[in-house]
Scaffold this motif. Structure first.
Motif, mmCIF file in Angstrom:
data_model
loop_
_atom_site.group_PDB
_atom_site.id
_atom_site.type_symbol
_atom_site.label_atom_id
_atom_site.label_comp_id
_atom_site.label_asym_id
_atom_site.label_seq_id
_atom_site.Cartn_x
_atom_site.Cartn_y
_atom_site.Cartn_z
ATOM 1 N N GLY A 28 29.892 23.513 39.920
ATOM 2 C CA GLY A 28 28.585 22.911 40.131
ATOM 3 C C GLY A 28 27.505 23.862 40.574
ATOM 4 N N ALA A 29 27.866 25.105 40.892
ATOM 5 C CA ALA A 29 26.890 26.050 41.439
ATOM 6 C C ALA A 29 26.282 26.886 40.321
ATOM 7 N N ASP A 30 24.950 26.879 40.228
ATOM 8 C CA ASP A 30 24.275 27.798 39.314
ATOM 9 C C ASP A 30 24.434 29.206 39.874
ATOM 10 N N THR A 31 24.818 30.137 39.027
ATOM 11 C CA THR A 31 25.257 31.453 39.486
ATOM 12 C C THR A 31 24.527 32.559 38.743
ATOM 13 N N ALA A 32 24.137 33.574 39.468
ATOM 14 C CA ALA A 32 23.455 34.706 38.854
ATOM 15 C C ALA A 32 24.434 35.550 38.061
ATOM 16 N N TYR A 33 23.951 36.081 36.972
ATOM 17 C CA TYR A 33 24.734 37.034 36.186
ATOM 18 C C TYR A 33 24.740 38.348 36.957
ATOM 19 N N GLU A 34 25.922 38.739 37.458
ATOM 20 C CA GLU A 34 26.002 39.887 38.352
ATOM 21 C C GLU A 34 27.036 40.895 37.866
ATOM 22 N N ILE A 35 26.542 42.023 37.410
ATOM 23 C CA ILE A 35 27.430 43.121 37.043
ATOM 24 C C ILE A 35 28.172 43.624 38.284
ATOM 25 N N ALA A 36 27.470 43.622 39.427
ATOM 26 C CA ALA A 36 28.089 44.120 40.666
ATOM 27 C C ALA A 36 29.355 43.343 40.990
ATOM 28 N N GLN A 37 29.339 42.032 40.757
ATOM 29 C CA GLN A 37 30.511 41.211 41.042
ATOM 30 C C GLN A 37 31.645 41.551 40.074
ATOM 31 N N MET A 38 31.299 41.866 38.842
ATOM 32 C CA MET A 38 32.330 42.260 37.881
ATOM 33 C C MET A 38 32.945 43.604 38.279
ATOM 34 N N LYS A 39 32.135 44.500 38.799
ATOM 35 C CA LYS A 39 32.656 45.791 39.252
ATOM 36 C C LYS A 39 33.641 45.592 40.398
ATOM 37 N N ILE A 40 33.337 44.641 41.291
ATOM 38 C CA ILE A 40 34.263 44.332 42.384
ATOM 39 C C ILE A 40 35.578 43.794 41.815
ATOM 40 N N GLY A 41 35.453 42.916 40.807
ATOM 41 C CA GLY A 41 36.651 42.365 40.184
ATOM 42 C C GLY A 41 37.487 43.439 39.502
ATOM 43 N N ARG A 42 36.830 44.377 38.847
ATOM 44 C CA ARG A 42 37.568 45.466 38.206
ATOM 45 C C ARG A 42 38.272 46.325 39.262
ATOM 46 N N ARG A 43 37.566 46.599 40.357
ATOM 47 C CA ARG A 43 38.174 47.386 41.437
ATOM 48 C C ARG A 43 39.401 46.664 41.990
ATOM 49 N N LEU A 44 39.307 45.342 42.136
ATOM 50 C CA LEU A 44 40.436 44.563 42.644
ATOM 51 C C LEU A 44 41.622 44.662 41.687
ATOM 52 N N ALA A 45 41.356 44.517 40.378
ATOM 53 C CA ALA A 45 42.449 44.562 39.404
ATOM 54 C C ALA A 45 43.123 45.938 39.394
ATOM 55 N N ILE A 46 42.310 46.986 39.464
ATOM 56 C CA ILE A 46 42.876 48.342 39.488
ATOM 57 C C ILE A 46 43.678 48.561 40.768
ATOM 58 N N LYS A 47 43.155 48.079 41.882
ATOM 59 C CA LYS A 47 43.874 48.216 43.151
ATOM 60 C C LYS A 47 45.197 47.473 43.108
ATOM 61 N N LEU A 48 45.217 46.322 42.447
ATOM 62 C CA LEU A 48 46.461 45.560 42.330
ATOM 63 C C LEU A 48 47.502 46.371 41.553
ATOM 64 N N LEU A 49 47.073 47.026 40.487
ATOM 65 C CA LEU A 49 48.008 47.876 39.733
ATOM 66 C C LEU A 49 48.537 49.013 40.604
ATOM 67 N N ASN A 50 47.620 49.711 41.267
ATOM 68 C CA ASN A 50 48.023 50.895 42.023
ATOM 69 C C ASN A 50 48.832 50.547 43.263
ATOM 70 N N ALA A 51 48.427 49.485 43.971
ATOM 71 C CA ALA A 51 49.172 49.081 45.163
ATOM 72 C C ALA A 51 50.564 48.602 44.778
ATOM 73 N N SER A 52 50.660 47.901 43.647
ATOM 74 C CA SER A 52 51.967 47.430 43.183
ATOM 75 C C SER A 52 52.858 48.613 42.809
ATOM 76 N N LYS A 53 52.267 49.594 42.139
ATOM 77 C CA LYS A 53 53.030 50.793 41.804
ATOM 78 C C LYS A 53 53.579 51.448 43.070
ATOM 79 N N PHE A 54 52.741 51.562 44.100
ATOM 80 C CA PHE A 54 53.159 52.191 45.343
ATOM 81 C C PHE A 54 54.300 51.413 45.995
ATOM 82 N N VAL A 55 54.142 50.086 46.073
ATOM 83 C CA VAL A 55 55.162 49.248 46.698
ATOM 84 C C VAL A 55 56.489 49.361 45.955
#
Length: 872
Positions: free
Chosen positions: A627-654
């Motif tokens: 229900g929330a109108d949301t701004a198109y934000e590249i910055a938020q996508m960059k955060i999401g990409r960082r999260l996905a990459i961190k998930l790969l790397n942290a999982s590899k480490f574990v």
């Protein structure tokens, strides 16, 4: 944690295959093919209604290209679908393409450079010009059948592109469950539903005032209206009483003076009360009309008395209907003044004046009438310029006219109080998310002023399945429609002969004529639950999926798609069509305006998908609440990409630390010998409980926020604190404890993130588990007796304090701490005492003194071993 048995075959052990350099690139293509080949998201028809979660997925308009708004809303639906699948539901998740109607026609006209003329014969083997003309006047003119063939050809090509993009985005749709709103099945169901409505008295034909778009030459329903502010002017001129008194009116549409049927004033307006029931004569055209009272007339608007024309706007229609005024229409379907002089204009001067406007556009007619008024010195003052709202077809470029025409309607409560209340009650059977969106549904119903006009004067659509017999003079008998048998559906009355007739009898006296109109595209889209659910053709499937569990859609089409679907379900199945309605917001551009193709401010999905990856785009979409109108934000996508990459790397480490599938805990917590390990799993249990509760409330954004917050604390604090123990520095028992905590946490986090980041989570899952994470069970909270859910945050804060001291001293983080002091409350000190060995190992500290105090946790008196300063 146990695996969901649907589509999964998990042995007790699985090989660990961690890549040296994990990456997001290439995951979409590889995993999409794996999911398709393995049938990961395939619906199992051998099921019960209790086990099914069914989704009435919006069929996007297949006419051109998708934009980021589609990625936004469809991702939100997919997140919910993935969660339900992991809870054990057999998810019925189809995809349709809305490829009939005006958008497809317009795209085909411009793409191929053609326009349709139904009177032209079919040209078998026709191909459009290789280089389409730029000017529509130079377009090829083709038959209706040729035009429809081109519509179907281009729509199929567009849909292939759409399907590929949605798969790249990771939609867990069952691609075996696709449909088109113009295919044979959809046409048959749409026609069958219309005929059922007709049989039950819910559909009817009427000659009535109709909103008309002169550009597209088609009727327009109330739900398709759009008010736009346009420039106009009030023209003031008089009507004349029998004794010559001037009664001034003010109007923005002097071109309709010849269509005047009455003057109307408010019954309480003392200025005009003496005139009620008396006749006045119109200027220029010399037609007598009566002055009538009506409460809709506004004493403070203009001169307080209105010229009622048939028809200038919808208020004129109301006055015409309620005051039973004569019909004096002068505007034709082409937007021009009709050529024949109306019979109500009887004076020679009036007929001469009418000849000067006959055949003109309404714009030119306005200029002509103003000139005629000025010539007789009847204009009182200069026109008063204004900006005022005017009705437009939402896809049109010119103001709508109101013309009288014969059209088909479906009853929707607009003229029936009992039906209106029943439809409001149907809405109360649906849980709206967010809840306040229900008011938009109810307000729309309350504001209806007529039934649903469903006939359209277009070419590409579902034909109205009706023929009419012609009498001896060749006139159609609309009161005795000829209907097809059910087994004949779908039919096209423009191409198929009426039952009981030969084609040679078409359009001749004593023969038949086919209804030339098609159904409003919403009349078919409103049946998506019936189309995909098997109504009228697979009652077993219908019983397993209907009423659907979820209708996801935008808030701007509550008045159209949601309401019209409720109308059809009420009439055909005596129920609400779904249990839940998930209403998504709009995507806004940097100027906070809605993104739309018509405004030219959209972003092409492939651009951001290629640059940031699907998981990143999904993260942005899932971060927004329903229900929330949301701004198109590249910055938020960059955060999401960082999260996905961190998930790969942290999982590899574990996993490289030695965590395996066998390390994952279920009910036996005996391996957990360390307080910090028990603490992190107790905290994780809270995350599972809160995320599950959020998803149950359709608040997926909250679930993502909770999971992500814990994930960063896990990687930033816990993983840093336990490295020594994980490497075996504290003995085998402590190492087994930490590996159990690491494996269990990773396993749970992958499941929690799976609805949001399907590609990264599936990739990590494949490194150490078999099957698909998307067929794994949604995690359940472990009961960890004695686990302190706040301990990790406290020990992590202490570690940060020590590291800050090293940074301020400009030394490397590996520099040894000779001694230090941490002061904290008694409760925090107890947590620090339990995690002190891990804290000292992570901080490389010989000694850390814990001091009980009253304030917040503070780190002080840090004495560092001598070492070269860290490089700037």
């Amino acid at each position: 944690m146990a695996e969901n048995t649907q589509g999964t075959d998990t042995p007790s052990t699985a090989p660990t295959n961690v890549p040296d350099k994990p990456a997001l690139e290439g995951l979409e293509a590889a995993l999409t093919q794996r999911w398709l080949s393995e049938g990961t998201y395939t619906f199992n028809p051998n099921t019960t209604r209790e086990d099914v979660y069914s989704i009435d997925t919006p069929p996007p308009t297949a006419s051109g290209s998708l934009h980021v708004g589609h990625m936004f809303s469809y991702t939100q639906t997919d997140v919910l679908a993935r969660y339900q699948r992991m809870t054990g539901k057999n998810v019925f998740y189809p995809m349709g393409w809305d490829d009939n109607g005006l958008p497809t026609e317009r795209r085909v006209q411009n793409y191929y450079g053609v326009r349709c003329d139904p009177t032209i014969p079919y040209n078998q083997g026709y191909r459009p010009p290789a280089e389409p003309a730029k000017n529509q006047r130079d377009f090829d003119v083709v038959s209706r059948r040729n035009f429809i063939e081109l519509c179907e050809e281009l729509a199929v090509e567009d849909e292939k592109i759409f399907e590929n993009l949605f798969q790249t985005l990771g939609l867990s749709v069952d691609w075996n469950l696709t449909y088109r709103t113009i295919d044979d099945t959809s046409r048959a169901i749409s026609q069958r539903a219309f005929l059922a409505n007709l049989t039950n008295g819910d559909a009817y034909m009427a000659e009535a005032p109709t909103l008309w778009d002169v550009t597209f030459r088609t009727a327009v329903a109330q739900a398709e209206l759009e008010d736009r502010e346009v420039a106009g002017a009030y023209y003031r001129y008089p009507f004349f009483t029998e004794d010559g008194e001037k009664i001034f009116i003010e109007t923005t549409r002097p071109e309709l003076l010849a269509a005047c049927a009455a003057l109307v004033a408010n019954p309480d307006d003392e200025r005009y009360q003496p005139l009620f029931g008396k006749k006045v004569t119109s200027p220029v055209f010399g037609v007598e009309v009566e002055v009538r009272p009506h409460p809709l007339a506004k004493p403070d608007k203009g001169s307080g008395i209105a010229m009622v024309c048939t028809f200038g706007d919808l208020t004129d229609v109301t006055w015409w209907r309620e005051l039973q005024l004569p019909t004096r229409a002068i505007v034709g379907r082409d937007g021009r003044i009709i050529g024949d002089t109306p019979d109500w204009i009887t004076t020679a001067s009036g007929q001469e004046a009418y000849a000067k406007i006959a055949g003109k556009t309404v714009f030119s007619a306005k200029e002509a009438v103003v000139e005629l008024l000025a010539a007789e010195d009847l204009l009182d003052g200069e026109p008063k310029k204004i900006m005022h709202p005017v009705n437009f077809f939402e896809k049109g470029d010119k103001p709508l006219e109101v013309v009288s025409s014969r059209q088909w309607y479906l009853r929707n409560g607009g003229r029936d109080a009992d039906r209106r209340e029943r439809l409001i009650s149907r809405g109360q059977d649906i849980d709206f998310h967010p809840a306040f969106m229900r008011s938009r549904y109810e307000n729309w119903i309350s504001g209806l002023n007529g039934d649903w006009l469903v006939s359209r004067q277009r070419f590409f659509g579902v034909p109205i399945p009706v023929w009419y017999p012609l009498d001896a003079d060749g006139n159609p008998n609309y009161d005795a429609p000829i209907l097809p048998a059910d087994q004949q559906l779908p039919v096209d009355p423009a191409a198929d002969a009426a039952p009981g007739y030969e084609e040679a009898q078409r359009n001749i006296p004593g023969g038949f004529i086919g209804d030339a109109d098609v159904l409003d595209t919403w009349a078919t889209s409103s049946l998506t639950p019936q189309i995909v659910g098997g109504w009228s053709r697979d009652e077993d499937l219908l019983a397993k999926v209907y009423p659907f569990d979820l209708r996801p859609q935008g808030h701007d089409i509550i008045r159209t798609w949601l309401f019209s679907s409720a109308v059809r379900a009420d009439a055909l199945l005596d129920s609400a069509p779904w249990k839940h309605a998930a209403i998504s917001g709009w995507i806004l551009d940097p100027d906070r305006k809605k993104m739309s193709k018509s405004k030219g401010n959209v972003v092409v999905p492939t651009d951001v998908l290629n640059e940031y990856g699907s998981d990143a785009v999904r993260y942005w979409a899932a971060s927004a609440k329903l229900g929330a109108d949301t701004a198109y934000e590249i910055a938020q996508m960059k955060i999401g990409r960082r999260l996905a990459i961190k998930l790969l790397n942290a999982s590899k480490f574990v996993l490289n630390l030695g965590a395996t599938e066998n390390s994952v805990l279920s009910s036996d917590l005996a391996p957990l010998t360390n307080s910090l390990d028990r603490a992190v799993l107790a905290q994780l249990a809270e995350v599972v409980e809160q995320s599950t509760k959020a998803f149950a409330n359709y608040d997926y954004a909250r679930a993502l926020q909770i999971t992500e917050s814990f994930f960063w604390q896990f990687t930033d604090d816990y993983v840093e604190l336990i490295k020594d123990r994980a490497y075996g520095a504290a003995g085998e028992a402590e190492q087994a404890s930490v590996l159990a905590a690491l494996a269990t946490t990773l396993d749970t986090l992958l499941r929690l993130f799976a609805p949001f980041l399907p590609f990264a989570t599936e990739e990590v899952w494949s490194w150490w588990r078999t099957g698909s994470v998307h067929r794994a069970e949604w995690p359940t909270a472990l009961d960890v007796p004695g686990g302190d859910t706040a301990m990790l945050a406290t020990v992590g804060l202490a570690l940060s304090g020590v590291r800050k001291a090293k940074s301020e001293a400009k030394v490397k983080q590996r520099t040894e701490v000779i001694s230090g002091t941490i002061a904290a409350s008694a409760a925090l000190t107890a947590q620090l005492e339990a995690g002190l060995s891990d804290l000292k190992a992570a901080a490389n500290a010989r000694d850390i003194a814990l001091v009980v105090g009253d304030g917040e946790l503070t780190v002080s008196d840090v004495v560092l071993a001598t070492e070269e300063p860290a490089k700037a």
